[in-house]
Write a protein that holds these residues in place. Structure first.
Motif, PDB file in Angstrom:
ATOM      1  N   LEU A 155       4.504   1.997  -9.871  1.00  0.00           N
ATOM      2  CA  LEU A 155       3.505   2.639  -9.024  1.00  0.00           C
ATOM      3  C   LEU A 155       2.170   2.494  -9.728  1.00  0.00           C
ATOM      4  O   LEU A 155       2.081   2.681 -10.942  1.00  0.00           O
ATOM      5  N   PHE A 156       1.130   2.191  -8.963  1.00  0.00           N
ATOM      6  CA  PHE A 156      -0.168   1.876  -9.549  1.00  0.00           C
ATOM      7  C   PHE A 156      -1.254   2.579  -8.743  1.00  0.00           C
ATOM      8  O   PHE A 156      -1.288   2.464  -7.514  1.00  0.00           O
ATOM      9  N   VAL A 157      -2.107   3.329  -9.418  1.00  0.00           N
ATOM     10  CA  VAL A 157      -3.204   4.040  -8.761  1.00  0.00           C
ATOM     11  C   VAL A 157      -4.501   3.662  -9.448  1.00  0.00           C
ATOM     12  O   VAL A 157      -4.572   3.629 -10.684  1.00  0.00           O
ATOM     13  N   HIS A 158      -5.528   3.352  -8.668  1.00  0.00           N
ATOM     14  CA  HIS A 158      -6.825   3.027  -9.259  1.00  0.00           C
ATOM     15  C   HIS A 158      -7.941   3.703  -8.474  1.00  0.00           C
ATOM     16  O   HIS A 158      -7.766   4.127  -7.335  1.00  0.00           O
ATOM     17  N   THR A 159      -9.104   3.796  -9.119  1.00  0.00           N
ATOM     18  CA  THR A 159     -10.287   4.388  -8.477  1.00  0.00           C
ATOM     19  C   THR A 159     -11.397   3.355  -8.434  1.00  0.00           C
ATOM     20  O   THR A 159     -12.492   3.580  -8.930  1.00  0.00           O
ATOM     21  N   LEU A 160     -11.109   2.206  -7.847  1.00  0.00           N
ATOM     22  CA  LEU A 160     -12.101   1.142  -7.698  1.00  0.00           C
ATOM     23  C   LEU A 160     -12.729   1.310  -6.327  1.00  0.00           C
ATOM     24  O   LEU A 160     -12.125   1.016  -5.308  1.00  0.00           O
TER      25      LEU A 160
ATOM     26  N   MET B 216      -9.440   6.863  -4.149  1.00  0.00           N
ATOM     27  CA  MET B 216      -8.250   6.593  -4.943  1.00  0.00           C
ATOM     28  C   MET B 216      -7.303   5.719  -4.131  1.00  0.00           C
ATOM     29  O   MET B 216      -6.970   6.045  -3.005  1.00  0.00           O
ATOM     30  N   GLN B 217      -6.903   4.595  -4.699  1.00  0.00           N
ATOM     31  CA  GLN B 217      -6.007   3.668  -4.013  1.00  0.00           C
ATOM     32  C   GLN B 217      -4.658   3.662  -4.723  1.00  0.00           C
ATOM     33  O   GLN B 217      -4.587   3.572  -5.952  1.00  0.00           O
ATOM     34  N   ALA B 218      -3.577   3.750  -3.960  1.00  0.00           N
ATOM     35  CA  ALA B 218      -2.231   3.777  -4.523  1.00  0.00           C
ATOM     36  C   ALA B 218      -1.436   2.579  -4.025  1.00  0.00           C
ATOM     37  O   ALA B 218      -1.479   2.240  -2.838  1.00  0.00           O
ATOM     38  N   LEU B 219      -0.707   1.934  -4.933  1.00  0.00           N
ATOM     39  CA  LEU B 219       0.067   0.739  -4.621  1.00  0.00           C
ATOM     40  C   LEU B 219       1.452   0.841  -5.254  1.00  0.00           C
ATOM     41  O   LEU B 219       1.638   1.500  -6.276  1.00  0.00           O
ATOM     42  N   ARG B 220       2.393   0.159  -4.634  1.00  0.00           N
ATOM     43  CA  ARG B 220       3.704  -0.082  -5.257  1.00  0.00           C
ATOM     44  C   ARG B 220       3.755  -1.576  -5.560  1.00  0.00           C
ATOM     45  O   ARG B 220       3.611  -2.395  -4.649  1.00  0.00           O
TER      46      ARG B 220
ATOM     47  N   GLN C 130       0.838  -1.188   0.000  1.00  0.00           N
ATOM     48  CA  GLN C 130       0.000   0.000   0.000  1.00  0.00           C
ATOM     49  C   GLN C 130       0.879   1.245   0.000  1.00  0.00           C
ATOM     50  O   GLN C 130       1.816   1.362   0.779  1.00  0.00           O
ATOM     51  N   ALA C 131       0.589   2.168  -0.896  1.00  0.00           N
ATOM     52  CA  ALA C 131       1.303   3.440  -0.949  1.00  0.00           C
ATOM     53  C   ALA C 131       0.374   4.604  -0.621  1.00  0.00           C
ATOM     54  O   ALA C 131       0.765   5.764  -0.719  1.00  0.00           O
ATOM     55  N   GLY C 132      -0.861   4.287  -0.250  1.00  0.00           N
ATOM     56  CA  GLY C 132      -1.833   5.306   0.130  1.00  0.00           C
ATOM     57  C   GLY C 132      -2.714   4.791   1.245  1.00  0.00           C
ATOM     58  O   GLY C 132      -2.629   3.621   1.626  1.00  0.00           O
ATOM     59  N   GLY C 133      -3.561   5.652   1.770  1.00  0.00           N
ATOM     60  CA  GLY C 133      -4.441   5.268   2.865  1.00  0.00           C
ATOM     61  C   GLY C 133      -5.583   4.390   2.392  1.00  0.00           C
ATOM     62  O   GLY C 133      -6.079   4.552   1.277  1.00  0.00           O
TER      63      GLY C 133
END
Length: 216
Positions: free
Chosen positions: A194-199, A124-128, A116-119
């Motif tokens: 780095l990967f960001v999604h709005t699921l 919006m979810q952020a991942l490495r 996890q790279a975000g809360g």
């Protein structure tokens, strides 16, 4: 008095649409629906068109005469840039805005490793993500939302519909997740991105890496 933009204008749709749930099935979401739409600066007609509803049906949802089904909530949350929890009026605890790298516990699914790279619990979810060269997860995926990725190391093969793109370190891509897509490493040593999604309100492991994800 409602402005013309707020006034239902008949069905406004070519075919039948889902009626939603009876009025007592869910907590009262009507005030939130109207407030969030206005906050986004959308007229009733514009929001209804984006959601695939008629203005009259969206008006019934906003006045509490009908309650939305879960698919409707997911769609409206995406349009309004929020979460289903906020639509339901749930109060979430204050989140720490800083995510410490050393505390990010890795998870794995079919050779993919992500941190996890975000809360959690945000729209919006952020991942490495570490992507292996060849795994069973190299599958075509189609789902609501948007995705953005940035290649940190290695090369990534991104298939979007019929097009195939090879991304090098420093390259990025931003696309609608309803476009059939597939992500794989193009180098035998794998790749990192780095990967960001709005699921909305979905476990990253389930929708990004497969239902078999587990903690290391």
């Amino acid at each position: 008095m409602s402005t013309p933009a707020e006034t239902p204008s008949g069905s406004g749709a070519a075919g039948p649409e889902p009626e939603g749930e009876p009025a007592a099935a869910l907590p009262d979401v009507a005030p939130q629906l109207r407030a969030l739409r206005r906050r986004r600066g959308l007229t009733l007609e514009a929001a209804a068109q984006r959601a695939g509803l008629s203005p009259a049906h969206l008006s019934r949802l906003e006045t509490g005469r009908r309650q939305p089904s879960l698919p409707m909530l997911l769609g409206l949350a995406r349009i309004y840039g929020t979460t289903v929890s906020e639509l339901l009026g749930e109060v979430t605890p204050e989140r720490d805005p800083v995510v410490r790298g050393g505390l990010a516990e890795p998870a794995e699914a079919d050779g993919w490793v992500y941190r996890q790279a975000g809360g959690p619990g945000r729209a919006m979810q952020a991942l490495r993500v570490q992507v292996p060269y060849a795994t069973r997860s190299d599958l075509v995926r189609v789902h609501p939302g948007e995705e953005w990725l940035y290649v940190l190391d290695g090369r990534v093969r991104l298939a979007l519909g019929e097009a195939v793109h090879v991304l090098d370190p420093g390259d990025s891509a931003h696309f609608d997740s309803l476009t059939p897509h597939r992500i794989a490493a193009a180098t035998r040593g794998g790749a990192e991105l780095l990967f960001v999604h709005t699921l909305m309100q979905s476990a990253a492991a389930d929708l990004c890496l497969g239902a078999g994800a587990h903690r290391r």
